[in-house]
Enzyme design. Structure first.
Site, short mmCIF file in Angstrom:
data_model
loop_
_atom_site.label_atom_id
_atom_site.label_comp_id
_atom_site.label_asym_id
_atom_site.label_seq_id
_atom_site.Cartn_x
_atom_site.Cartn_y
_atom_site.Cartn_z
N GLY A 37 0.84 -1.21 0.00
CA GLY A 37 0.00 0.00 0.00
C GLY A 37 0.87 1.25 0.00
N SER A 80 -0.11 -11.07 -5.44
CA SER A 80 0.61 -11.31 -6.69
C SER A 80 0.86 -12.80 -6.91
CB SER A 80 1.95 -10.58 -6.67
OG SER A 80 2.76 -11.02 -7.73
N SER A 119 -10.08 -14.55 -4.23
CA SER A 119 -9.54 -14.39 -5.59
C SER A 119 -10.06 -15.43 -6.57
CB SER A 119 -8.02 -14.48 -5.53
OG SER A 119 -7.48 -14.55 -6.84
N TYR A 143 -0.14 -18.33 -4.37
CA TYR A 143 -1.07 -17.23 -4.07
C TYR A 143 -2.52 -17.73 -4.09
CZ TYR A 143 -3.89 -13.04 -4.98
OH TYR A 143 -4.85 -12.07 -4.94
N ARG A 272 3.79 -16.53 -18.32
CA ARG A 272 4.34 -16.54 -16.97
C ARG A 272 4.00 -17.85 -16.27
NH1 ARG A 272 2.23 -11.03 -14.24
NH2 ARG A 272 0.49 -12.42 -13.90
C1 UD1 Z 1 -4.35 -12.94 -10.67
C2 UD1 Z 1 -5.70 -13.41 -10.21
C3 UD1 Z 1 -6.43 -12.36 -9.47
C4 UD1 Z 1 -5.56 -11.78 -8.42
C5 UD1 Z 1 -4.32 -11.23 -9.08
C6 UD1 Z 1 -3.36 -10.63 -8.08
C7 UD1 Z 1 -6.47 -14.98 -11.92
C8 UD1 Z 1 -7.47 -15.20 -12.98
N1 UD1 Z 1 -6.51 -13.78 -11.32
O1 UD1 Z 1 -4.47 -12.05 -11.67
O2 UD1 Z 1 -7.57 -12.89 -8.87
O3 UD1 Z 1 -6.23 -10.79 -7.71
O4 UD1 Z 1 -3.66 -12.29 -9.66
O5 UD1 Z 1 -2.20 -10.24 -8.75
O6 UD1 Z 1 -5.71 -15.85 -11.59
N2 UD1 Z 1 0.50 -9.82 -18.32
C9 UD1 Z 1 1.14 -9.47 -19.50
N3 UD1 Z 1 2.04 -8.45 -19.45
C10 UD1 Z 1 2.36 -7.81 -18.30
C11 UD1 Z 1 1.70 -8.17 -17.10
C12 UD1 Z 1 0.77 -9.20 -17.14
O7 UD1 Z 1 0.88 -10.05 -20.55
O8 UD1 Z 1 3.21 -6.89 -18.35
C13 UD1 Z 1 -0.48 -10.93 -18.38
C14 UD1 Z 1 -0.25 -11.98 -17.34
O9 UD1 Z 1 0.73 -12.90 -17.74
C15 UD1 Z 1 -1.65 -12.59 -17.26
C16 UD1 Z 1 -2.57 -11.39 -17.52
O10 UD1 Z 1 -1.77 -10.41 -18.13
O11 UD1 Z 1 -1.82 -13.53 -18.27
C17 UD1 Z 1 -3.16 -10.81 -16.26
O12 UD1 Z 1 -2.11 -10.64 -15.34
P1 UD1 Z 1 -2.27 -9.82 -13.98
O13 UD1 Z 1 -2.86 -8.48 -14.27
O14 UD1 Z 1 -0.97 -9.89 -13.28
O15 UD1 Z 1 -3.38 -10.59 -13.17
P2 UD1 Z 1 -3.66 -12.17 -12.97
O16 UD1 Z 1 -2.38 -12.88 -12.78
O17 UD1 Z 1 -4.63 -12.65 -13.97
#
Ligand code: UD1
Length: 318
Positions: A37, A80, A119, A143, A272
């Site tokens: 935070g 995360s 989550s 997580y 990832r």
């Molecule tokens: C996950 C959880 C969510 C949780 C969150 C906390 C799921 C569906 N969701 O979110 O409930 O609150 O973690 O962090 O599991 N990505 C890119 N480029 C980037 C960053 C991310 O392509 O620079 C991709 C990631 O690889 C992923 C997607 O975007 O495929 C979403 O990523 P992110 O926003 O980190 O959230 P989740 O991992 O889905």
């Protein structure tokens, strides 16, 4: 007027809850250890709340924070997936031990209800879409396991001690004040800021990965409804908190090109570890039992989010 304790009050979701509660005239106590935070998230509301710098692993301080409180909105976490893959012990401590402390303190202080930031990651990579609450969970990352374990603790405290609990499974919440600056930041916050700065974003995977991206106002509303809904409708239960629509990362990139004016290309990199491919919620249970409605759709939410990042004179994390 009721008294609320928001854990993780200086976080993106916590600080949005604080503002919504103050707007309604409720009394707010907020705690945060500033692990993720930021004090700046509370700047203009700090003088209106009883803020305490407390770690949820400190049970004695938590007990004091719960005194006289009607509702606890438990948002504090290390949120995360990749961080938990690197540090499962740290993730478990904050996301499980911390939750049990919150529950014990709330129970002993005779809090009316605890609403928990669960989550969608609990569903894992099950092929069934949309995900509905009665499905067998299949968490992949540490997580996700920690968040699911905390859900079970919530329900256990309802069953064993009668403490009313409601779990909201958040599906990729986004909006103003989400920190875009870390490698672990949510993809919409990260891409918005990168593209506003003219920096090339990276999509992990082929871009067909999809998420039920949910604008913050919807999550705030779900929390308030989870406090006011009759216990017979929601106590001891779990609800999806989402929009019921999924957007791919390629679509995200295209939408952000329009909103940010970014003219460059996107880079593709390997997926990832711990990521799931698709995520989409069935929100009918929340609609039925909490009277939840989607207030802001993806497009409007993304526009508001980009507008907010644009107005940050000193971009967060710059
Ligand atoms: C996950 C959880 C969510 C949780 C969150 C906390 C799921 C569906 N969701 O979110 O409930 O609150 O973690 O962090 O599991 N990505 C890119 N480029 C980037 C960053 C991310 O392509 O620079 C991709 C990631 O690889 C992923 C997607 O975007 O495929 C979403 O990523 P992110 O926003 O980190 O959230 P989740 O991992 O889905």
């Amino acid at each position: 007027m009721a008294k609320y304790l928001v854990t993780g009050a200086a976080g993106f979701i916590g600080s949005s809850l604080v503002r919504a509660l103050l707007d309604r005239g409720d009394e707010v106590r907020g705690i945060d250890n500033f692990a993720t935070g930021r004090r700046e998230n509370l700047t203009e509301v700090l003088s209106r709340i009883d803020f305490r710098q407390i770690d949820i692993l400190d049970l004695d301080s938590l007990r004091e924070a719960c005194e006289g409180v009607d509702y606890v909105l438990h948002q504090a976490a290390i949120p995360s997936v990749p961080k938990s893959v690197l540090d499962p012990i740290g993730s478990n401590r904050a996301n499980v031990d911390g939750t049990v402390n919150v529950l014990v303190a709330a129970r002993d202080a005779k809090v009316k209800r605890v609403v928990y930031a669960a989550s969608s990651s609990a569903y894992g990579d099950t092929p069934t879409l949309p995900k509905y609450e009665a499905m067998t969970p299949n968490p992949i990352s540490p997580y996700a396991v920690a968040k699911l374990a905390s859900e079970l603790y919530m329900t256990s405290f309802y069953r064993c001690y009668g403490l009313e609990t409601v779990c909201l499974r958040y599906f990729n919440i986004f909006g103003p004040r989400q920190d875009p600056s870390s490698q672990y930041s949510g993809v919409l916050a990260k891409f918005s800021m990168q593209m506003l700065r003219g920096e090339q974003p990276t999509i992990f995977g082929d871009g067909q990965t999809s998420r039920d991206f949910t604008y913050i106002d919807n999550a705030v509303s779900a929390n308030l409804l989870a406090c006011s809904a009759p216990a017979s409708e929601c106590a001891g239960r779990v609800f999806n908190c989402a929009t019921g629509r999924r957007i791919t990362l390629n679509e995200v990139f295209e939408a952000l090109k329009q909103l940010t004016g970014y003219t460059g290309s996107v880079k593709y990199a390997p997926e990832r570890r711990g990521d799931i491919k698709h995520s989409l919620a069935d929100i009918s249970q929340a609609e039925k039992h909490l009277r939840y409605k989607v207030l802001v759709n993806f497009e409007d939410g993304l526009r508001r989010t980009v507008e907010w990042y644009t107005t940050q004179r000193q971009p967060v994390g710059a």
